[in-house]
Design an enzyme around this catalytic site. Structure first.
Site, PDB file in Angstrom:
ATOM      1  N   HIS A  91       6.848  -5.968  11.195  1.00 34.20           N
ATOM      2  CA  HIS A  91       6.240  -4.650  11.264  1.00 34.20           C
ATOM      3  C   HIS A  91       5.795  -4.201  12.576  1.00 34.20           C
ATOM      4  O   HIS A  91       4.691  -3.998  12.893  1.00 34.20           O
ATOM      5  CB  HIS A  91       4.899  -4.585  10.079  1.00 34.20           C
ATOM      6  CG  HIS A  91       4.559  -3.367   9.926  1.00 34.20           C
ATOM      7  ND1 HIS A  91       3.519  -2.587  10.596  1.00 34.20           N
ATOM      8  CD2 HIS A  91       4.704  -2.426   8.909  1.00 34.20           C
ATOM      9  CE1 HIS A  91       3.145  -1.520  10.363  1.00 34.20           C
ATOM     10  NE2 HIS A  91       3.798  -1.339   9.107  1.00 34.20           N
TER      11      HIS A  91
ATOM     12  N   HIS B  59       0.897  -1.127  -0.049  1.00 36.75           N
ATOM     13  CA  HIS B  59       0.027   0.020   0.014  1.00 36.75           C
ATOM     14  C   HIS B  59       1.062   0.906   0.127  1.00 36.75           C
ATOM     15  O   HIS B  59       2.079   1.181   0.295  1.00 36.75           O
ATOM     16  CB  HIS B  59      -0.878   0.198   1.301  1.00 36.75           C
ATOM     17  CG  HIS B  59      -0.348  -0.052   2.568  1.00 36.75           C
ATOM     18  ND1 HIS B  59       0.532  -0.949   2.968  1.00 36.75           N
ATOM     19  CD2 HIS B  59      -0.403   0.958   3.497  1.00 36.75           C
ATOM     20  CE1 HIS B  59       1.059  -0.678   4.213  1.00 36.75           C
ATOM     21  NE2 HIS B  59       0.403   0.498   4.505  1.00 36.75           N
TER      22      HIS B  59
ATOM     23  N   ASP C 212       5.734   4.565   5.057  1.00 38.08           N
ATOM     24  CA  ASP C 212       6.623   3.700   5.716  1.00 38.08           C
ATOM     25  C   ASP C 212       6.907   2.458   4.499  1.00 38.08           C
ATOM     26  O   ASP C 212       7.733   1.751   4.905  1.00 38.08           O
ATOM     27  CB  ASP C 212       6.231   3.348   6.974  1.00 38.08           C
ATOM     28  CG  ASP C 212       5.097   2.802   7.225  1.00 38.08           C
ATOM     29  OD1 ASP C 212       4.135   3.061   6.262  1.00 38.08           O
ATOM     30  OD2 ASP C 212       4.830   1.881   8.228  1.00 38.08           O
ATOM     31  N   HIS C 213       6.230   2.360   3.564  1.00 36.24           N
ATOM     32  CA  HIS C 213       6.356   1.198   2.694  1.00 36.24           C
ATOM     33  C   HIS C 213       6.831   1.478   1.324  1.00 36.24           C
ATOM     34  O   HIS C 213       7.290   0.840   0.500  1.00 36.24           O
ATOM     35  CB  HIS C 213       5.020   0.449   2.728  1.00 36.24           C
ATOM     36  CG  HIS C 213       4.655   0.026   3.819  1.00 36.24           C
ATOM     37  ND1 HIS C 213       4.951  -1.589   4.044  1.00 36.24           N
ATOM     38  CD2 HIS C 213       4.057   0.344   5.014  1.00 36.24           C
ATOM     39  CE1 HIS C 213       4.346  -1.991   5.376  1.00 36.24           C
ATOM     40  NE2 HIS C 213       3.884  -0.804   5.901  1.00 36.24           N
TER      41      HIS C 213
END
Length: 308
Positions: free
Chosen positions: A269, A62, A66-67
């Site tokens: 995570h 997504h 942070d990704h």
């Protein structure tokens, strides 16, 4: 054919001095697949001395920062080598806008084709020799998807004794039979592969799940995985916070692993509220449900062997 996973970062929300943001590199022989790429992904890639400039495809869960904030740097550094193969980038809606905007604003020099494909429904997004990668929906505060890489069944084990009994001389004909091609024997008979091969053997399965509410349907998607990398962000005491932010607890990750009958599950995570030492509470709670649960750590390596 080797398959192995490298956890480049295991943290969520923000990078910490001792914990990079969530990202996993999967290597299957010569193919390199990156799952998410938060800020600082390049650091772990370099420290592991991986030939990451030849990454075949990137799979984004997504478009939370942070990704994805590590992707522009990876794309620019990949242009420092001669490359003709395209880089495929898959993700939910907005990923194409993010990539295109980053290229324009940063005035990127890119000397290879970049193919961005947005995922709007569960589907096979990428295929290769003997495997495919499928995306499936998760439930987060933004559109989010999980991924599985699944290999096709392999031919059964070849029996030299049966081949000799059927008057098939050792050499190229044996190779054809092992690849599922019928041949003619020394006395003119047609020999089918199944006459010299055992039962088909299953391939391997890798699954990647992060940033989602717990849903029992996730177990159906990752069922039988040889390695499941799964979010376990909070302890049970914070389940209300997990629901509010649409994340999972370690116990919920373990429930998925147990119900999906996976061979190995490592959590990822983690909330930045936990130091590495404090992650033990997540592991303890997960192992009450799935005794083989593991904590992933930055630059941790997982071998994914065949199970015959």
């Amino acid at each position: 054919m080797n398959m192995e996973a490298f956890v480049l970062g295991c943290g969520g929300m923000m990078p910490l001095p001792y914990r990079h943001l969530t990202s996993v590199l999967l290597r299957r022989d010569g193919d390199l697949f990156l799952f998410d790429g938060g800020e600082g992904t390049q650091v772990s890639l370099r420290r592991l001395n991986l030939k990451w400039k030849k990454i075949n495809a990137i799979f984004v869960s997504h478009t939370h920062a942070d990704h994805v904030t590590g992707l522009p740097g990876i794309m620019m550094l990949s242009a420092q080598v001669d490359r003709t193969e395209p880089l495929y980038i898959y993700g939910p809606p907005k990923i194409a806008e993010y990539i295109e905007t980053s290229r324009k604003v940063l005035d990127m020099y890119i000397n290879y084709p970049v193919v961005v494909k947005e995922i709007t429904a569960p589907c096979i997004v990428h295929e290769g020799d003997g495997f495919y990668i499928r995306a499936f929906p998760l439930e987060h505060t933004k559109t989010c998807v999980g991924y599985t890489l699944e290999e096709l069944d392999r031919p059964g084990e070849f029996s030299p004794a049966k081949a000799k009994d059927l008057n098939i001389p050792m050499g190229p004909l044996w190779g054809k039979l092992q690849h599922g091609i019928s041949v003619s024997s020394g006395d003119g008979r047609i020999i089918m592969p199944e006459q010299v091969l055992g039962a088909a053997r299953s391939g391997r399965k890798f699954s990647y799940v992060t940033d989602t509410l717990y849903r029992s349907s996730i177990a159906d998607e990752v069922r039988g995985s040889d390695l499941l990398i799964c979010e376990g962000m909070f302890e049970d005491a914070l389940i209300d916070q997990a629901r509010e932010k649409k994340h999972m607890t370690a116990s919920q990750a373990a429930t998925i692993a147990r119900d999906a009958d996976v061979r190995r599950m490592a959590m990822i995570h983690y909330s930045p509220r936990y130091t590495d030492k404090e992650l033990s509470v997540l592991l303890e709670q997960a192992r009450k449900i799935y005794p083989c649960a593991e904590l992933s750590k930055d630059r941790m390596h997982f071998d994914i062997p065949y199970i015959d």
